[in-house]
Write an enzyme that holds these catalytic residues in place. Structure first.
Site, mmCIF file in Angstrom:
data_model
loop_
_atom_site.group_PDB
_atom_site.id
_atom_site.type_symbol
_atom_site.label_atom_id
_atom_site.label_comp_id
_atom_site.label_asym_id
_atom_site.label_seq_id
_atom_site.Cartn_x
_atom_site.Cartn_y
_atom_site.Cartn_z
ATOM 1 N N ASP A 196 -12.689 -26.862 -17.264
ATOM 2 C CA ASP A 196 -11.696 -26.529 -16.190
ATOM 3 C C ASP A 196 -10.892 -25.694 -16.523
ATOM 4 O O ASP A 196 -10.821 -25.505 -17.932
ATOM 5 C CB ASP A 196 -10.973 -27.913 -15.668
ATOM 6 C CG ASP A 196 -9.805 -27.576 -14.942
ATOM 7 O OD1 ASP A 196 -9.962 -26.808 -14.018
ATOM 8 O OD2 ASP A 196 -8.542 -27.896 -15.193
ATOM 9 N N GLY A 232 -6.617 -24.879 -5.005
ATOM 10 C CA GLY A 232 -7.097 -23.656 -4.364
ATOM 11 C C GLY A 232 -5.828 -22.930 -3.883
ATOM 12 O O GLY A 232 -5.017 -23.649 -3.068
ATOM 13 N N ASP A 268 -7.312 -24.127 -15.044
ATOM 14 C CA ASP A 268 -5.784 -24.326 -14.874
ATOM 15 C C ASP A 268 -5.451 -25.730 -15.366
ATOM 16 O O ASP A 268 -5.787 -26.663 -14.640
ATOM 17 C CB ASP A 268 -5.350 -24.058 -13.515
ATOM 18 C CG ASP A 268 -5.710 -22.413 -13.073
ATOM 19 O OD1 ASP A 268 -6.628 -22.240 -12.252
ATOM 20 O OD2 ASP A 268 -5.034 -21.620 -13.603
ATOM 21 N N LYS A 296 -5.274 -20.312 -1.904
ATOM 22 C CA LYS A 296 -5.273 -19.742 -0.324
ATOM 23 C C LYS A 296 -5.228 -21.159 0.174
ATOM 24 O O LYS A 296 -4.266 -21.175 1.107
ATOM 25 C CB LYS A 296 -6.593 -19.040 -0.198
ATOM 26 C CG LYS A 296 -6.831 -17.861 -0.796
ATOM 27 C CD LYS A 296 -7.946 -17.041 -0.336
ATOM 28 C CE LYS A 296 -9.305 -17.744 -0.717
ATOM 29 N NZ LYS A 296 -9.459 -17.692 -2.018
ATOM 30 N N GLU A 297 -6.015 -22.236 -0.115
ATOM 31 C CA GLU A 297 -5.725 -23.541 0.596
ATOM 32 C C GLU A 297 -4.370 -23.852 0.645
ATOM 33 O O GLU A 297 -3.725 -24.524 1.569
ATOM 34 C CB GLU A 297 -6.915 -24.590 0.180
ATOM 35 C CG GLU A 297 -8.363 -24.041 0.163
ATOM 36 C CD GLU A 297 -8.913 -23.065 -0.584
ATOM 37 O OE1 GLU A 297 -8.172 -22.478 -1.424
ATOM 38 O OE2 GLU A 297 -10.025 -22.494 -0.478
HETATM 39 C C1 XBP Z 1 -6.482 -25.314 -9.984
HETATM 40 C C2 XBP Z 1 -6.300 -24.808 -8.512
HETATM 41 C C3 XBP Z 1 -6.258 -23.210 -8.503
HETATM 42 C C4 XBP Z 1 -5.049 -22.753 -9.208
HETATM 43 C C5 XBP Z 1 -4.373 -21.325 -8.511
HETATM 44 O O1 XBP Z 1 -7.823 -24.868 -10.588
HETATM 45 O O2 XBP Z 1 -6.265 -25.523 -7.666
HETATM 46 O O3 XBP Z 1 -6.425 -22.809 -7.258
HETATM 47 O O4 XBP Z 1 -3.662 -23.546 -8.839
HETATM 48 O O5 XBP Z 1 -5.428 -20.720 -8.512
HETATM 49 P P1 XBP Z 1 -8.492 -25.417 -11.695
HETATM 50 P P2 XBP Z 1 -5.935 -19.672 -7.441
HETATM 51 O O6 XBP Z 1 -9.970 -26.103 -11.086
HETATM 52 O O7 XBP Z 1 -8.982 -24.658 -12.621
HETATM 53 O O8 XBP Z 1 -7.908 -26.707 -12.080
HETATM 54 O O9 XBP Z 1 -4.700 -19.202 -6.694
HETATM 55 O O10 XBP Z 1 -6.662 -18.506 -7.938
HETATM 56 O O11 XBP Z 1 -6.765 -20.487 -6.484
#
Ligand code: XBP
Length: 265
Positions: A10, A53, A12, A55-56
């Site tokens: 993963d 996400g 973030d 955007k979500e």
């Molecule tokens: C975590 C997320 C990502 C980030 C923001 O991703 O939910 O949406 O918070 O990135 P991971 P974007 O699966 O790596 O834990 O704004 O590009 O979505």
């Protein structure tokens, strides 16, 4: 014993602590640039992180905190535009060196390469964010070290759905039983478990109280030889940091248990 063939990361919260001082700050900088009277505090962002996400997450925020805006703008276009600009702010922070990799990440990725293991990414963030992080914080060529980078909108259903891990496994050409996934959230763990992946969780201050039932090991971080990890759940034996031998042992113990439970052989 099942052979360890690949590691799937993963991004973030796992490769780097990107949320509190990265994505959150980038969103706020974007709101200010658009004269929007919005500010995502660290506490509010912790709640909003339940929505995977960017955007979500922004759409959820508008629908729940500013529903009136939905009548004033074309919502999807507005969300896409803000998210595109947020991504540019976030990337500038990474390029300025503000978001370091977590302990043990560079060491483990290099050890996996030396051991001939395949590497993959399964993340909700954008492909460009992954490239920026890998190229600025690991190595200019690091993106090419990964057999597959499954990111963002390449799948419709975001974590905790299994889609992003299933996409990574499909392009890795390695059975789930021979892989270990690394996550930091309960949503991410669920996505990996639904994909039948043995999973190691490294918590962070946003996720330390989440439910990590089903993880092979829950740690405060991957550890370094001079900076041992803290085991929060599971059995790491005599190990003090995550290395390939520990992961092979975990796969043998946990992978076998998962196969017996699911009846897969
Ligand atoms: C975590 C997320 C990502 C980030 C923001 O991703 O939910 O949406 O918070 O990135 P991971 P974007 O699966 O790596 O834990 O704004 O590009 O979505």
């Amino acid at each position: 014993m099942t052979r360890l063939s690949a590691l799937i990361f993963d991004v973030d919260g796992t490769l780097a602590e990107t949320e509190r001082h990265g994505h959150r700050v980038a969103f706020n900088e974007c709101f200010t640039a658009h004269d929007l009277p919005w500010f995502w505090s660290e506490g509010l962002y912790g709640d909003l992180l339940k929505v995977m996400g960017g955007k979500e997450r922004l759409r959820h925020f508008i629908e729940h905190y500013h529903p009136e805006l939905q009548l004033q703008v074309e919502l999807e276009q507005f969300v896409k535009q803000i998210h595109k600009e947020k991504t540019q702010y976030y990337q500038s922070y990474v390029q300025a060196g503000k978001i370091p990799l977590r302990p043990g990440i560079a060491r483990l990725i290099c050890a996996a390469r030396d051991a001939g293991l395949k590497l993959a990414i399964a993340t909700t963030t954008t492909l460009e964010n992954v490239h920026t992080l890998l190229e600025h914080k690991l190595h200019p060529e690091a993106a090419s070290w990964f057999s597959v980078i499954s990111a963002g909108d390449v799948v419709k259903a975001k974590k905790p759905a299994a889609d992003i891990y299933l996409h990574a496994l499909k392009h890795l050409h390695v059975p789930a039983e021979e892989c270990i996934a690394f996550e930091d959230t309960a949503h991410g763990l669920q996505s990996a478990l639904k994909s039948n992946l043995t999973t190691v969780v490294t918590v962070n201050d946003y996720t330390c109280d989440e439910d990590f039932t089903g993880a092979a090991l829950v740690l405060d971080q991957l550890g370094e030889p001079d900076h041992p990890f803290k085991v929060l759940a599971g059995d790491a034996g005599d190990a003090h940091y995550v290395d390939i031998p520990l992961l092979q042992t975990l796969l043998g113990e946990h992978g076998g248990l998962r196969q017996r439970k699911t009846g897969s052989n």
